[in-house]
Design a protein around this motif. Structure first.
Motif, mmCIF file in Angstrom:
data_model
loop_
_atom_site.group_PDB
_atom_site.id
_atom_site.type_symbol
_atom_site.label_atom_id
_atom_site.label_comp_id
_atom_site.label_asym_id
_atom_site.label_seq_id
_atom_site.Cartn_x
_atom_site.Cartn_y
_atom_site.Cartn_z
ATOM 1 N N ASP A 148 -14.391 -33.590 -73.237
ATOM 2 C CA ASP A 148 -14.896 -34.808 -72.600
ATOM 3 C C ASP A 148 -15.863 -34.364 -71.503
ATOM 4 O O ASP A 148 -15.446 -33.747 -70.514
ATOM 5 C CB ASP A 148 -13.750 -35.638 -72.012
ATOM 6 N N GLU A 151 -18.081 -35.086 -68.596
ATOM 7 C CA GLU A 151 -18.306 -36.130 -67.581
ATOM 8 C C GLU A 151 -18.303 -35.497 -66.201
ATOM 9 O O GLU A 151 -17.798 -34.384 -66.019
ATOM 10 C CB GLU A 151 -17.201 -37.191 -67.683
ATOM 11 N N HIS A 165 -18.859 -41.089 -75.212
ATOM 12 C CA HIS A 165 -17.685 -41.341 -74.359
ATOM 13 C C HIS A 165 -17.959 -42.608 -73.538
ATOM 14 O O HIS A 165 -17.417 -42.790 -72.471
ATOM 15 C CB HIS A 165 -17.456 -40.130 -73.456
ATOM 16 N N HIS A 220 -17.554 -45.611 -68.734
ATOM 17 C CA HIS A 220 -16.306 -44.835 -68.634
ATOM 18 C C HIS A 220 -15.169 -45.726 -68.135
ATOM 19 O O HIS A 220 -14.473 -45.414 -67.190
ATOM 20 C CB HIS A 220 -16.472 -43.610 -67.719
ATOM 21 N N PRO A 230 -12.522 -43.687 -72.903
ATOM 22 C CA PRO A 230 -12.020 -43.013 -71.715
ATOM 23 C C PRO A 230 -10.506 -43.152 -71.626
ATOM 24 O O PRO A 230 -9.949 -44.208 -71.930
ATOM 25 C CB PRO A 230 -12.730 -43.748 -70.572
ATOM 26 N N HIS A 250 -11.350 -31.616 -70.384
ATOM 27 C CA HIS A 250 -12.503 -32.130 -69.639
ATOM 28 C C HIS A 250 -13.375 -30.936 -69.270
ATOM 29 O O HIS A 250 -12.845 -29.865 -68.955
ATOM 30 C CB HIS A 250 -12.053 -32.824 -68.357
HETATM 31 ZN ZN LIG Z 1 -13.346 -39.375 -69.711
#
Ligand SMILES: [Zn+2]
Length: 307
Positions: free
Chosen positions: A8, A10, A77, A81, A117, A220
């Motif tokens: 992910d 971000e 994604h 979010h 998310p 992440h």
């Molecule tokens: Zn996320």
């Protein structure tokens, strides 16, 4: 067999500040953490799927292009979010459409997958699968099976095909979860990989391979290499917000140093690929099929049956 390696992608500082109502540009942390993940994947000759938050990609397009140039997959994604329960079908359609358009413009590649998310899709949002197909997607990775079981909906414990009321189909690649005493951990990734004993992951992978089912690793981008998340925050935040952010940062920093070693050990023992690679490998296999009876915002009963 190949398992799915997913990231992910971000910017933790930007997201956390925006949740607290503070405007902030995407920080350097977004690009530097992705660059470190890319280096690690190159070292192990592994391809992965990066679920990217679209506005972060717009502010740092060069690193997102590099993901594709190095042979990985970029998927959506979302734009805001936001958790799925905060969307109406119309709002979700706009959010998803914008994110796909933006990521396709940046990468020049077709976007085929989405991850909500927080893996936050619940039975009440199963209309979202129709929206995803309308937007041209082929697969989804937005739910945690244990949470659906808690709502009385038993789902297969691996990839499955959703048969939708429109007669169309979408492949779901769910996250699995397990209770470890008082703690519930998703398998495999995030906190489970950083904090809990490595034996949990090893036994999960043994079980998946014995059953002939692909596992899905998720991390992440900012969890993978040791860093101090607070150093990317802007100055001038109110003290009460800094305390909230510090607590959240510390929770993510626990075990961060172990994450790379845990992933490298998984890499040595198992083969990994993108979600698209795994779906390709499964083509022709008799995947479990889930019949979804819902339309619009009606809360659905969901039937599951094995093919
Ligand atoms: Zn996320």
């Amino acid at each position: 067999m190949r398992h799915a390696f997913t990231v992910d992608a971000e910017d933790w500082p930007q997201l956390m500040c925006s949740y607290l109502g503070h405007e902030m540009e995407v920080s350097e942390q977004f690009s530097t953490s992705i660059a470190k993940v890319l280096e690690m994947l190159d070292r192990h000759d592994t391809r992965a799927t990066f679920f990217v938050v679209a506005p972060h990609a717009e502010q740092r397009p060069e690193i997102v292009r590099e993901i594709v140039e190095r042979g990985h997959e970029v998927a959506s994604h979302g734009e805001a979010h936001a958790k799925m329960h905060t969307f109406s079908p119309k709002g979700f359609r706009e959010d998803l459409r914008r994110s796909i358009d933006s990521l396709q413009d940046i990468t020049g590649e077709r976007i085929r997958g989405f991850r909500a998310p927080f893996f936050s899709m619940m039975p009440e949002q199963c209309w979202a699968w129709e929206v995803m197909l309308d937007c041209g997607l082929e697969y989804d990775s937005s739910l945690t099976t244990l949470l659906w079981q808690n709502e009385g909906v038993a789902l297969p414990d691996g990839p499955f095909v959703c048969e939708l009321p429109s007669g169309r189909e979408i492949i779901e690649m769910p996250a699995l979860a397990q209770r470890f005493g008082p703690v519930t951990g998703r398998l495999i990734g995030g906190r489970t990989l950083r904090v809990l004993p490595a034996g949990i992951t090893r036994s999960h992978m043994r079980d998946r391979e014995a059953e002939g089912l692909p596992a899905m690793l998720y991390v992440h981008s900012y969890e993978v290499t040791p860093d101090r998340l607070m150093r990317y925050l802007p100055s001038g935040l109110p003290a009460s917000d800094r305390v909230k952010l510090l607590i959240s940062a510390k929770a993510f920093e626990i075990g961060m140093g172990r994450m790379t070693r845990a992933i490298e050990s998984l890499r040595h023992r198992h083969a990994w690929g993108t979600v698209r690679d795994v779906i390709e490998d499964l083509r022709g296999a008799a995947l479990p099929r889930v019949k979804v009876r819902c339309s619009g915002e009606i809360i659905p009963p969901v039937d599951t049956e094995r093919a």
